[in-house]
Enzyme design. Structure first.
Site, PDB file in Angstrom:
ATOM      1  N   HIS A 129       0.869  -1.176   0.000  1.00 38.25           N
ATOM      2  CA  HIS A 129       0.000   0.000   0.000  1.00 38.25           C
ATOM      3  C   HIS A 129       0.908   1.228   0.000  1.00 38.25           C
ATOM      4  O   HIS A 129       1.997   1.214   0.568  1.00 38.25           O
ATOM      5  CB  HIS A 129      -0.866  -0.041   1.259  1.00 38.25           C
ATOM      6  N   GLN A 209      -4.474  -5.472   6.991  1.00 40.28           N
ATOM      7  CA  GLN A 209      -5.395  -6.454   6.432  1.00 40.28           C
ATOM      8  C   GLN A 209      -5.307  -7.812   7.122  1.00 40.28           C
ATOM      9  O   GLN A 209      -6.048  -8.728   6.761  1.00 40.28           O
ATOM     10  CB  GLN A 209      -5.135  -6.624   4.927  1.00 40.28           C
ATOM     11  N   LYS A 232     -10.681  -0.794  10.285  1.00 33.87           N
ATOM     12  CA  LYS A 232     -10.787  -2.008   9.461  1.00 33.87           C
ATOM     13  C   LYS A 232     -11.154  -3.235  10.298  1.00 33.87           C
ATOM     14  O   LYS A 232     -11.285  -4.337   9.764  1.00 33.87           O
ATOM     15  CB  LYS A 232      -9.473  -2.259   8.716  1.00 33.87           C
ATOM     16  N   CYS A 372      -4.626   2.199  -3.874  1.00 39.23           N
ATOM     17  CA  CYS A 372      -3.411   2.753  -3.243  1.00 39.23           C
ATOM     18  C   CYS A 372      -2.237   1.797  -3.391  1.00 39.23           C
ATOM     19  O   CYS A 372      -1.425   1.631  -2.462  1.00 39.23           O
ATOM     20  CB  CYS A 372      -3.658   3.075  -1.769  1.00 39.23           C
TER      21      CYS A 372
END
Length: 415
Positions: A129, A209, A232, A372
């Site tokens: 990212h 993530q 997230k 991104c």
């Protein structure tokens, strides 16, 4: 394919009001498939934040009156809980930031200033990212150091041999995504950390993530630093985490200067507060920390074993149906289990922005663009893709609605 029923999904979904609220224009509820960008928030998180601002709000760490003490207590309790959540050795190794991006910028500045000199190298992967690439490039430029890029294969896999090929005694820092936000691949962090340490390099993991979807144990991985975002993982926006081994945090210079991060100030000198407060300048986001604490409680109610199993089931369900759609290209591994809830794709002849726009007409929410990660997409010979990303509260019905629109989409475009 058998339906996964261990989690009471319909009961769980009642905790997420937005998933049950129909749009006035269409009368449909959203099929929300953009969880890698941000997750929805359960009522317990919303209620915890509301309770804080109704009953406990004051400036933490600064007052001796009851409200300020209460605000300090809940803020520090969140730090302890976060340390337990990722198995940090001590709560002082948890720094609260705004998000993973700020955590990585903090590291690139403070750790970079401490370690880097002319001729040194920083290793990052091609799949990062932008938040885990641009700060390191800026740090390298400040210190006349070099950023070395580590390439994956076209499926997203980074081999041990490829990693060792970029390592040398010049490498001072390695920074790598635990799970790619485009390909969904989970990198073998534990192996790469071991190799990096043999060369004397420190290892930074971007857990944005991974931490929301799998058990991440920083002691087992032996990472030196880990960054992730609350938003997230069911928590509010504006609260992030930087984990760091205490000995490095203690040695690093502060990132920002101002209130709360100092011990004493004179006209000629300053001494800084102890870790973690040295890195938390100004008024902190106590409400966000309370929300993060409630989000971790919510995740712990089910446990990562059940969450991973549920998300693997949904990923396989979506993956198999997507492969049958004419004109589709799925990026990354051919094995659904290696996607970890993230499936990035293109549809022949249709721009990803058109995919997203048409999907939205059916209230299917997905992501379109470069995610991104423009260097990775260029490496994959594309400029833009579409992406669905799943969470345990998603249903096969969400996926079925997405597939129905996907099958008919090229026809709607006259193709």
């Amino acid at each position: 394919m058998a339906t996964y029923e261990k989690l009471e999904i319909e009961k769980i979904r009642k905790d997420f009001l937005i998933l049950n609220t129909a749009f006035k224009e269409t009368g449909r509820t959203p099929a929300y498939l953009d969880n890698a960008a941000t997750t929805q928030k359960p009522l317990s998180v919303i209620n915890a934040v509301e309770k804080y601002y109704k009953e406990e709000n004051a400036n933490p760490l600064r007052g001796l009156y009851k409200l300020s003490v209460a605000a300090t207590d809940v803020y520090e309790e969140a730090r302890v809980k976060t340390a337990e959540f990722i198995n940090a050795e001590k709560a002082q190794e948890i720094i609260f930031t705004r998000n993973a991006t700020e955590s990585l910028n903090l590291l690139a500045s403070s750790l970079g200033d401490m370690l880097l000199k002319e001729g040194d190298e920083i290793v990052v992967t091609i799949m990062e990212h932008h938040s885990n690439m641009l700060p390191w490039r800026a740090a390298a430029k400040r210190h006349n150091a070099k950023v070395t890029y580590l390439y994956c294969d076209e499926k997203g896999k980074i081999t041990k041999e490829a990693f060792e090929a970029v390592m040398s005694d010049k490498v001072k820092i390695v920074s790598m995504a635990h799970v790619s936000n485009v390909l969904g691949v989970c990198n073998d962090i534990k192996t790469f950390v071991s190799i990096a340490h043999k060369y004397g390099a420190l290892f930074v993991a971007d857990g944005a993530q991974s931490v929301p979807h799998m058990k991440v144990d920083v002691l087992d991985l032996d990472v030196d630093f880990l960054a992730f975002s609350g938003h997230k993982m069911l928590a509010p926006m504006g609260i992030g985490v930087l984990y760091g081994k205490y000995k490095y945090l203690e040695a690093m210079p502060p990132f920002l200067a101002g209130g709360e991060m100092i011990e004493t100030v004179t006209l000629d000198d300053v001494t800084y507060a102890e870790v973690p407060h040295k890195f938390e300048a100004g008024t902190v986001n106590a409400g966000g920390a309370v929300g993060l604490s409630a989000a971790m409680d919510y995740i712990n109610r089910f446990g990562f074993e059940q969450i991973e199993e549920r998300e693997n089931f949904l990923t396989s369900y979506a993956f198999e149906k997507m492969k049958e759609v004419p004109g589709i290209t799925i990026y990354g591994s051919d094995d659904a289990k290696e996607h970890h809830g993230i499936i990035t794709f293109k549809l022949d002849g249709v721009h990803p922005h058109d995919v997203a726009y048409i999907m939205d007409s059916a209230d299917v929410n997905l992501r379109a663009g470069h995610h991104c990660a423009q260097p990775l997409l260029k490496y994959l010979k594309t400029l833009s893709t579409s992406r669905i990303s799943l969470a345990f509260y998603n249903t096969t019905g969400d996926i079925d609605r997405f597939i129905e629109e996907l099958v008919n989409l090229r026809g709607k475009m006259g193709l």
